[in-house]
Write a protein that holds these residues in place. Structure first.
Motif, PDB file in Angstrom:
ATOM      1  N   MET A 130       0.870  -1.185   0.000  1.00  0.00           N
ATOM      2  CA  MET A 130       0.000   0.000   0.000  1.00  0.00           C
ATOM      3  C   MET A 130       0.899   1.224   0.000  1.00  0.00           C
ATOM      4  SD  MET A 130      -2.721   1.528  -0.321  1.00  0.00           S
ATOM      5  CE  MET A 130      -3.745   0.122  -0.622  1.00  0.00           C
ATOM      6  N   GLY A 244      -1.838  -1.908  -3.687  1.00  0.00           N
ATOM      7  CA  GLY A 244      -2.621  -2.994  -3.102  1.00  0.00           C
ATOM      8  C   GLY A 244      -2.086  -4.301  -3.667  1.00  0.00           C
ATOM      9  N   GLU A 339      -7.148  -3.004  -4.196  1.00  0.00           N
ATOM     10  CA  GLU A 339      -6.881  -2.497  -2.841  1.00  0.00           C
ATOM     11  C   GLU A 339      -7.927  -3.080  -1.896  1.00  0.00           C
ATOM     12  OE1 GLU A 339      -7.478   0.970  -4.851  1.00  0.00           O
ATOM     13  OE2 GLU A 339      -5.408   1.660  -4.900  1.00  0.00           O
TER      14      GLU A 339
END
Ligand SMILES: CC(C)(COP(=O)([O-])OP(=O)([O-])OC[C@H]1O[C@@H](n2cnc3c(N)ncnc32)[C@H](O)[C@@H]1OP(=O)([O-])[O-])[C@@H](O)C(=O)NCCC(=O)NCCSC(=O)C[C@@](C)(O)CC(=O)[O-]
Ligand SMILES: NC(=O)C1=CN([C@@H]2O[C@H](COP(=O)(O)OP(=O)(O)OC[C@H]3O[C@@H](n4cnc5c(N)ncnc54)[C@H](OP(=O)(O)O)[C@@H]3O)[C@@H](O)[C@H]2O)C=CC1
Length: 408
Positions: A130, A244, A339
């Motif tokens: 992330m 992600g 994500e």
């Protein structure tokens, strides 16, 4: 104050919507009822269905929602079983899909049926991170380059001095600096365990900024997000660099199954894919070189408590279809920026958590991170099923018919 009096005062503006809890001794369920009744009164509307729910506002307000007035219900269907031969997801899975688009669940279900009969979907996780990219204003580009070099060489120090102070699962594993004039964008990459990670990396990035401000007093930390993260907007950065989970699902579907279950041929699916998803999308300047990733990603996100705005990046990606030397269909989906998480955010809302449990991915994994990775493989498998079925329907000229029968 009595219920009716409170409703009246909220309706006439004497009490603000977000202040109601002060008058209910912190009872958030009661405050929710008062806000909804006040709105009904002020607007002259009936909100009975919005007021019908099993969730407890006392668990949601302050974590997942503010000014709560009730709940919106989205019908949830299930597609499957889908056989997945993944590195984390192994076996047959049912996929919860929350949607109001008739024919969507039927389509994914058809794809699951064809893929499972064909032996299943192979999934491969390519990357997992992330990102958050704070913006620093530097005296000039040369200084920006010096700061970027320092950051690149001090990741372990920043992990210890900043990140580990605010999270156990968040780990700073890299940085990609971008310099534009005197602006420095530090695109930090973190491991986030089973969390999608946006809160985690935002809080961690702010701690890192404190260290950088101390180290470089001539550099001005301007914004925690400099838009090169990139969160909730269509963009080339995530498409190329990933954000992600970056995950691929692929399968070979025997010609006989394509003809019997999907009512078309491998050749037609491959040609439609090439001319529609690749050439058509190139002409459109799209990041979605696919038919409808957004449909499946969106329906799973809504069912499982993912951040719905990140459906945007979940819709990025490429579908490939080709005829094998044996005359069967090879089909794959490459999803650069999925994500998702199985802890945190909306995943703790009880209905959404139940939906995650259908796939065996509710909560943290053992070891941490494995549940979210398994979930990513299942999502990619479901997206492949959706792509296969819709491409087949378009190739067979069944799209309009399907939506006439199931969608209106
Ligand atoms: C509708 C079908 C599936 C019919 O497909 P069919 O082949 O005529 O159906 P069938 O009755 O022969 O059954 C085949 C399989 O479909 C499934 N199936 C069949 N009916 C149902 C049902 N009621 N409920 C659940 N599953 C159903 C089921 O799996 C069944 O196999 P089985 O499991 O029985 O062996 C097919 O025509 C289809 O997939 N059409 C495409 C629809 C679609 O993908 N819509 C998505 C939305 S389109 C959109 O929003 C995006 C778009 C199009 O604008 C993007 C773009 O620009 O490309
Ligand atoms: N702040 C922002 O700028 C943005 C926020 N969001 C929102 O952020 C939320 C999601 O943030 P996110 O960081 O994912 O969730 P949370 O903020 O809920 O963080 C996850 C929490 O779970 C804990 N945790 C327990 N077990 C695990 C595990 N196995 N793996 C990972 N963490 C674990 C973490 O502890 P620990 O940290 O100690 O490891 C942390 O406290 C959503 O509501 C989303 O809408 C979305 C976009 C931007």
């Amino acid at each position: 104050m009595e219920f009716e009096e409170l409703v009246e005062k909220v309706a006439n503006g004497e009490i603000k919507l977000h202040q109601v809890e002060k008058y209910t001794n912190g009872d958030k369920k009661l405050a929710t009822e008062i806000r909804r009744k006040a709105l009904e009164k002020k607007l002259g509307v009936k909100l009975d269905n919005i007021g019908h729910y099993s969730l407890d506002p006392n668990q949601l307000i302050g974590k997942n929602i503010e000014n709560m007035i009730g709940v919106v219900q989205i019908p949830m269907g299930v597609a499957g079983p889908l056989k997945i031969n993944g590195e984390y997801a192994k076996g047959e899975f049912y996929i919860p899909l929350a949607t109001t688009e008739g024919a969507l669940v039927a389509s994914v279900n058809r794809g699951c049926s064809a893929l499972t009969e064909a032996g299943g979907v192979k999934t491969t996780l390519i990357d997992d991170k992330m990102t958050r990219a704070p913006l620093l204003k530097c005296p000039d580009a040369r200084r920006a380059r010096e700061v970027a070099e320092w950051v690149k060489n001090n990741l372990d120090y920043l992990q210890e001095k900043a990140v580990s102070k605010v999270t156990r699962h968040g780990k700073l594993r890299g940085v990609k600096p971008f310099i534009v004039g005197n602006n420095l964008y530090l695109r930090f990459e973190f491991e986030t365990g089973d969390a999608m990670g946006m809160n985690m990396v935002t809080i961690a990035s702010e701690e890192i900024m404190k260290v950088i401000e101390e180290e470089f007093p001539d550099v001005k930390y301007l914004a925690l997000s400099g838009n090169l993260c990139v969160d909730k907007k269509p963009n080339a950065a995530n498409f190329i660099l990933g954000r992600g989970k970056t995950v691929i699902a692929e399968a070979i579907v025997p010609r006989e199954i394509v003809e019997r279950k999907l009512k078309t041929t491998p050749e037609l699916i491959a040609e439609v894919n090439y001319r529609k998803n690749l050439v058509g999308s190139a002409q459109a300047g799209s990041y979605g070189f696919n038919a409808h990733f957004g449909n499946i990603v969106g329906a799973i996100f809504l069912a499982t408590g993912q951040d719905e705005a990140q459906i945007t990046e979940g819709s990025h990606g490429i579908t490939l279809a080709e005829v094998t030397p044996e005359g069967d269909l090879y089909i794959s989906v490459t999803m650069p920026s999925l994500e998702i998480g199985t802890v945190g955010g909306g995943t703790r809302v009880p209905t959404q958590r139940e939906a995650l449990s259908i796939m065996g991915v509710a909560g943290g994994g053992d070891p941490p991170g494995t549940n979210a990775k398994k979930f990513a493989e299942i999502v990619a498998g479901a997206v492949l099923a959706g792509e296969l079925s819709l491409l087949a329907a378009i190739a067979a000229k069944h799209l309009a018919k399907a939506h006439k029968e199931l969608g209106r």
